[in-house]
Write an enzyme that holds these catalytic residues in place. Structure first.
Site, PDB file in Angstrom:
ATOM      1  N   CYS A 107       0.747  -1.295   0.067  1.00 45.48           N
ATOM      2  CA  CYS A 107       0.114  -0.117  -0.001  1.00 45.48           C
ATOM      3  C   CYS A 107       0.809   1.127   0.022  1.00 45.48           C
ATOM      4  O   CYS A 107       0.267   2.297  -0.131  1.00 45.48           O
ATOM      5  CB  CYS A 107      -1.049   0.006   1.196  1.00 45.48           C
ATOM      6  N   CYS A 153       1.703  -3.792   8.711  1.00 47.00           N
ATOM      7  CA  CYS A 153       1.423  -2.663   8.011  1.00 47.00           C
ATOM      8  C   CYS A 153       0.260  -1.823   8.784  1.00 47.00           C
ATOM      9  O   CYS A 153      -0.854  -2.820   8.756  1.00 47.00           O
ATOM     10  CB  CYS A 153       1.616  -2.633   6.558  1.00 47.00           C
ATOM     11  N   CYS A 156      -2.656  -1.651   5.564  1.00 47.10           N
ATOM     12  CA  CYS A 156      -3.370  -2.693   4.693  1.00 47.10           C
ATOM     13  C   CYS A 156      -3.152  -4.227   5.514  1.00 47.10           C
ATOM     14  O   CYS A 156      -3.618  -5.049   4.919  1.00 47.10           O
ATOM     15  CB  CYS A 156      -2.448  -2.634   3.816  1.00 47.10           C
ATOM     16  N   CYS A 176      12.951  -7.283  12.477  1.00 46.01           N
ATOM     17  CA  CYS A 176      13.372  -8.250  11.611  1.00 46.01           C
ATOM     18  C   CYS A 176      12.495  -8.319  10.343  1.00 46.01           C
ATOM     19  O   CYS A 176      11.479  -8.922  10.608  1.00 46.01           O
ATOM     20  CB  CYS A 176      13.605  -9.561  12.337  1.00 46.01           C
TER      21      CYS A 176
HETATM   22 ZN   LIG Z   1       0.679  -1.604   3.721  1.00 46.58          ZN
END
Ligand SMILES: [Zn+2]
Length: 190
Positions: A107, A153, A156, A176
């Site tokens: 995204c 994230c 998204c 990581c």
């Molecule tokens: Zn994303």
């Protein structure tokens, strides 16, 4: 009475089977629980030069597997939408030393900056801090018999990797991250 109970039991089994079948058919969506929530989210926007623009309210990005598959390579899809881990040193950015910004491959949300990247010796790109705490979400991941903190994230729900507490100063954290979940935007030379 016995017969009635028998019917009840049979009914319960049928219901369970139906639920199991539904779960089986919806298996992919089950795995993507973080990605299917809609609504708005607040993230911090950054320019491609890594300049902080500010807090913005945006729609969460929700797509079907088919839509993600059209946009992503098979490896990017497996890692970001199905929580896979790429083989260390196999691809991408673990050995990238250029200055720039790492965005979500799904995204485009800004996630990490090159000036927080460090040599972890793991073969995965490693950072001691995200660009903004708003731009990532974490949750406990109990897969493979371990208790780890998964990093996603915020916009998204893409699986990015895990965060551990054995990183360098100043945070002591080690994000990581799979290269396959990132896209690198090289800083312009001034
Ligand atoms: Zn994303």
């Amino acid at each position: 009475m016995k017969i009635q109970l028998g019917y009840l039991a049979a009914g319960a089994v049928t219901a369970l089977l139906a639920a199991g079948l539904t779960r089986h058919l919806l298996g992919a969506e089950d795995k993507m629980s973080t990605t299917t929530k809609g609504g708005k989210v607040q993230i911090v926007d950054f320019s491609d030069d890594g300049e902080k623009i500010g807090l913005v309210t945006v729609d969460r990005v929700v797509k079907t597997d088919e839509e993600w598959k059209k946009q992503l390579t098979p490896m990017q899809f497996k890692v970001t939408r199905q929580q896979a881990t790429e083989i260390a040193c196999s691809v991408g950015y673990w050995n990238n030393h250029e200055a720039g910004l790492y965005r979500c491959v799904c995204c485009g949300t800004a996630l990490f900056k090159s000036n927080t990247k460090f040599e972890s010796g793991t073969g995965w790109p490693s950072f001691w801090e995200p660009v903004a705490k708003e731009n990532i979400e974490t949750k406990t991941d109990y897969s493979f018999g371990m208790s780890r903190t998964e990093v996603n994230c915020a916009r998204c729900g893409a699986h990015l990797g895990h965060v551990f507490d054995d990183g360098p100063p100043p945070t002591g954290l080690r994000y990581c991250i799979n290269s396959a979940s990132l896209v690198f935007v090289k800083a312009k030379t001034k």
